[in-house]
Design an enzyme around this catalytic site. Structure first.
Site, PDB file in Angstrom:
ATOM      1  N   ALA A 128       0.858  -1.175   0.000  1.00 53.73           N
ATOM      2  CA  ALA A 128       0.000   0.000   0.000  1.00 53.73           C
ATOM      3  C   ALA A 128       0.899   1.232   0.000  1.00 53.73           C
ATOM      4  O   ALA A 128       2.060   1.168   0.425  1.00 53.73           O
ATOM      5  CB  ALA A 128      -0.890  -0.024   1.238  1.00 53.73           C
ATOM      6  N   GLU A 174       4.617  -5.148   7.301  1.00 52.07           N
ATOM      7  CA  GLU A 174       3.815  -4.144   8.010  1.00 52.07           C
ATOM      8  C   GLU A 174       4.240  -3.944   9.463  1.00 52.07           C
ATOM      9  O   GLU A 174       4.113  -2.856  10.011  1.00 52.07           O
ATOM     10  CB  GLU A 174       2.327  -4.530   7.978  1.00 52.07           C
ATOM     11  CG  GLU A 174       1.661  -4.342   6.623  1.00 52.07           C
ATOM     12  CD  GLU A 174       1.744  -5.559   5.710  1.00 52.07           C
ATOM     13  OE1 GLU A 174       2.591  -6.458   5.935  1.00 52.07           O
ATOM     14  OE2 GLU A 174       0.952  -5.619   4.760  1.00 52.07           O
ATOM     15  N   GLY A 227       0.750  -5.096   0.923  1.00 48.73           N
ATOM     16  CA  GLY A 227      -0.421  -5.178   0.056  1.00 48.73           C
ATOM     17  C   GLY A 227      -0.115  -5.823  -1.282  1.00 48.73           C
ATOM     18  O   GLY A 227      -1.008  -6.386  -1.922  1.00 48.73           O
ATOM     19  N   GLU A 268      -0.373  -9.430  -0.644  1.00 47.90           N
ATOM     20  CA  GLU A 268      -1.804  -9.713  -0.451  1.00 47.90           C
ATOM     21  C   GLU A 268      -2.563  -9.693  -1.772  1.00 47.90           C
ATOM     22  O   GLU A 268      -3.475 -10.493  -1.995  1.00 47.90           O
ATOM     23  CB  GLU A 268      -2.400  -8.690   0.521  1.00 47.90           C
ATOM     24  CG  GLU A 268      -1.822  -8.854   1.917  1.00 47.90           C
ATOM     25  CD  GLU A 268      -2.222  -7.736   2.858  1.00 47.90           C
ATOM     26  OE1 GLU A 268      -2.034  -6.551   2.508  1.00 47.90           O
ATOM     27  OE2 GLU A 268      -2.728  -8.048   3.945  1.00 47.90           O
TER      28      GLU A 268
HETATM   29  N1  CO8 Z   1       4.575   3.200  -0.545  1.00 53.20           N
HETATM   30  C1  CO8 Z   1       4.983   4.356  -1.090  1.00 53.20           C
HETATM   31  N2  CO8 Z   1       6.156   4.489  -1.748  1.00 53.20           N
HETATM   32  C2  CO8 Z   1       6.941   3.413  -1.865  1.00 53.20           C
HETATM   33  C3  CO8 Z   1       6.577   2.155  -1.329  1.00 53.20           C
HETATM   34  C4  CO8 Z   1       5.324   2.073  -0.629  1.00 53.20           C
HETATM   35  N3  CO8 Z   1       4.872   0.927  -0.119  1.00 53.20           N
HETATM   36  N4  CO8 Z   1       7.564   1.276  -1.597  1.00 53.20           N
HETATM   37  C5  CO8 Z   1       8.488   1.933  -2.296  1.00 53.20           C
HETATM   38  N5  CO8 Z   1       8.131   3.226  -2.457  1.00 53.20           N
HETATM   39  C6  CO8 Z   1       8.872   4.274  -3.154  1.00 53.20           C
HETATM   40  C7  CO8 Z   1      10.029   4.781  -2.320  1.00 53.20           C
HETATM   41  O1  CO8 Z   1       9.568   5.735  -1.372  1.00 53.20           O
HETATM   42  C8  CO8 Z   1      10.916   5.383  -3.371  1.00 53.20           C
HETATM   43  O2  CO8 Z   1      10.375   6.639  -3.750  1.00 53.20           O
HETATM   44  P1  CO8 Z   1      11.347   7.925  -3.936  1.00 53.20           P
HETATM   45  O3  CO8 Z   1      12.226   7.552  -5.098  1.00 53.20           O
HETATM   46  O4  CO8 Z   1      10.396   9.029  -4.237  1.00 53.20           O
HETATM   47  O5  CO8 Z   1      12.098   8.090  -2.666  1.00 53.20           O
HETATM   48  C9  CO8 Z   1      10.739   4.450  -4.554  1.00 53.20           C
HETATM   49  O6  CO8 Z   1       9.511   3.758  -4.300  1.00 53.20           O
HETATM   50  C10 CO8 Z   1      11.844   3.414  -4.668  1.00 53.20           C
HETATM   51  O7  CO8 Z   1      11.963   2.725  -3.422  1.00 53.20           O
HETATM   52  P2  CO8 Z   1      13.326   2.631  -2.584  1.00 53.20           P
HETATM   53  O8  CO8 Z   1      14.213   3.793  -2.897  1.00 53.20           O
HETATM   54  O9  CO8 Z   1      12.978   2.406  -1.162  1.00 53.20           O
HETATM   55  O10 CO8 Z   1      13.963   1.313  -3.230  1.00 53.20           O
HETATM   56  P3  CO8 Z   1      14.954   0.285  -2.525  1.00 53.20           P
HETATM   57  O11 CO8 Z   1      15.422  -0.636  -3.591  1.00 53.20           O
HETATM   58  O12 CO8 Z   1      15.955   0.993  -1.700  1.00 53.20           O
HETATM   59  O13 CO8 Z   1      14.025  -0.548  -1.502  1.00 53.20           O
HETATM   60  C11 CO8 Z   1      12.076  -1.771  -0.822  1.00 53.20           C
HETATM   61  C12 CO8 Z   1      12.986  -1.359  -1.980  1.00 53.20           C
HETATM   62  C13 CO8 Z   1      12.825  -2.663   0.159  1.00 53.20           C
HETATM   63  C14 CO8 Z   1      10.883  -2.526  -1.409  1.00 53.20           C
HETATM   64  C15 CO8 Z   1      11.582  -0.512  -0.084  1.00 53.20           C
HETATM   65  O14 CO8 Z   1      11.061   0.406  -1.042  1.00 53.20           O
HETATM   66  C16 CO8 Z   1      10.508  -0.743   0.923  1.00 53.20           C
HETATM   67  O15 CO8 Z   1      10.775  -1.224   2.019  1.00 53.20           O
HETATM   68  N6  CO8 Z   1       9.233  -0.398   0.595  1.00 53.20           N
HETATM   69  C17 CO8 Z   1       8.114  -0.515   1.494  1.00 53.20           C
HETATM   70  C18 CO8 Z   1       7.674  -1.944   1.649  1.00 53.20           C
HETATM   71  C19 CO8 Z   1       6.556  -2.024   2.668  1.00 53.20           C
HETATM   72  O16 CO8 Z   1       6.725  -1.730   3.827  1.00 53.20           O
HETATM   73  N7  CO8 Z   1       5.339  -2.438   2.220  1.00 53.20           N
HETATM   74  C20 CO8 Z   1       4.219  -2.595   3.072  1.00 53.20           C
HETATM   75  C21 CO8 Z   1       3.388  -1.362   3.034  1.00 53.20           C
HETATM   76  S1  CO8 Z   1       2.038  -1.410   4.216  1.00 53.20           S
HETATM   77  C22 CO8 Z   1       0.836  -2.290   3.393  1.00 53.20           C
HETATM   78  O17 CO8 Z   1       1.021  -2.713   2.295  1.00 53.20           O
HETATM   79  C23 CO8 Z   1      -0.459  -2.478   4.086  1.00 53.20           C
HETATM   80  C24 CO8 Z   1      -1.375  -3.412   3.290  1.00 53.20           C
HETATM   81  C25 CO8 Z   1      -2.746  -2.906   3.212  1.00 53.20           C
HETATM   82  C26 CO8 Z   1      -3.693  -3.820   2.462  1.00 53.20           C
HETATM   83  C27 CO8 Z   1      -3.562  -3.799   0.955  1.00 53.20           C
HETATM   84  C28 CO8 Z   1      -4.625  -4.604   0.287  1.00 53.20           C
HETATM   85  C29 CO8 Z   1      -4.284  -5.011  -1.114  1.00 53.20           C
END
Ligand code: CO8
Length: 261
Positions: free
Chosen positions: A67, A133, A110, A113
């Protein structure tokens, strides 16, 4: 099909609709506008008689990294509860036609999921799954704890949910969460998924729908109820032209021509 901002839609093979999440700079983070478009495309293509099966895939380094955290971070309890935040994300599970997830790169939160809501999952060797999460002070909210537990068992689901560690395509395959890992090659997992979707789309649509409904009953009903559901759906197919055609074609040693009726 129309032009969307966060997804791409195409028909790469007969009977197949391909939906590509297309927000690669944000690793396909699932924002509300993205999901609104996804639901709209699914509804349109589910009603399209030229489509028999879907493939859902990501782009760049991700299937979907979860998400959209930036969209979620300032939301209050009142807001998420009153507006039933995420409720319509499950609409995908009421699509009639089978959906194959072709998972490349990150499928986190998400994103994992979303893959679990699909009917079949194929993974590229680069696929990385996880429910991180817990690291954000929350828990999965899109069915992760429930669907993952049914897919890979309690102990592994607890470990994944409570430690937030990712798991690989090989682990997902060994645990039975994905059908198989498709060997490397640019776009290979999508090609395989499209070929599988084309095979499914070449069958009688009513039988395919009944098959999907029957398998899904295994996740919703007791064994006795599920067996009853299966039997009723099986009986019901004897009311279709496709059952007459399929069995006549076998007896006459020829290929069946489905009428989807
Ligand atoms: N939300 C918003 N932006 C994101 C997300 C995210 N989940 N994941 C990545 N991005 C963005 C980063 O902020 C970054 O943006 P910017 O260039 O503007 O800074 C860009 O994508 C590239 O990401 P990274 O620079 O972080 O890339 P890395 O290679 O360093 O890292 C990772 C990759 C490990 C995947 C890292 O991006 C990360 O940890 N992302 C978040 C993963 C996460 O925590 N996901 C769970 C989110 S909570 C959730 O999903 C709740 C579920 C709700 C139900 C959904 C039902 C379908």
């Amino acid at each position: 099909t129309k032009n969307y901002e966060y997804i791409l839609t195409s028909k790469p093979a007969e009977g197949v609709a391909l939906i590509t999440l297309n927000r690669p700079k944000a690793l396909n983070a699932l924002s509300t506008p993205l999901f609104t478009e996804l639901n709209e495309a699914l509804a349109e293509l589910d009603a399209d008689d030229s489509v028999g099966a879907f493939v859902l895939t990501g782009s760049g380094r991700a299937f979907a990294a979860g998400a959209d955290i930036k969209e979620m971070k300032d939301k209050t309890y009142n807001e998420v509860y009153q507006n039933r935040f995420l409720e319509d994300w499950g609409k995908l599970t009421s699509v009639r036609k089978p959906i194959i997830a072709a998972v490349n790169g990150f499928a986190l939160g998400g994103g994992c999921e979303l893959a679990l809501m699909c009917d079949i999952i194929l993974a590229a060797p680069t696929a990385t799954f996880g429910q991180p999460e817990i690291n954000l002070g929350v828990i999965p909210g899109g069915g992760g704890t429930q669907r993952l537990a049914r897919a890979i068992g309690k102990s592994r689901t607890m470990e994944i949910t409570l430690t937030g560690r990712n798991f690989s395509a090989a682990e997902a395959a060994a645990w039975g969460m994905v059908s198989r890992v498709v060997p490397e090659g640019e776009g290979k997992v999508v090609e395989e998924a499209v070929a599988m979707a084309q095979t499914i789309a070449s069958k009688g649509r009513l039988a395919v729908q009944a098959g999907k409904d029957a398998v899904n009953a295994a996740y919703e009903q007791t064994l006795r109820e599920g067996l009853n559901t299966e039997r009723r759906l099986f009986h019901g197919l004897f009311a279709t032209q496709d059952q007459k055609e399929g069995m006549a074609a076998f007896a006459e040693k020829r290929k069946a021509v489905w009428k989807h009726a």
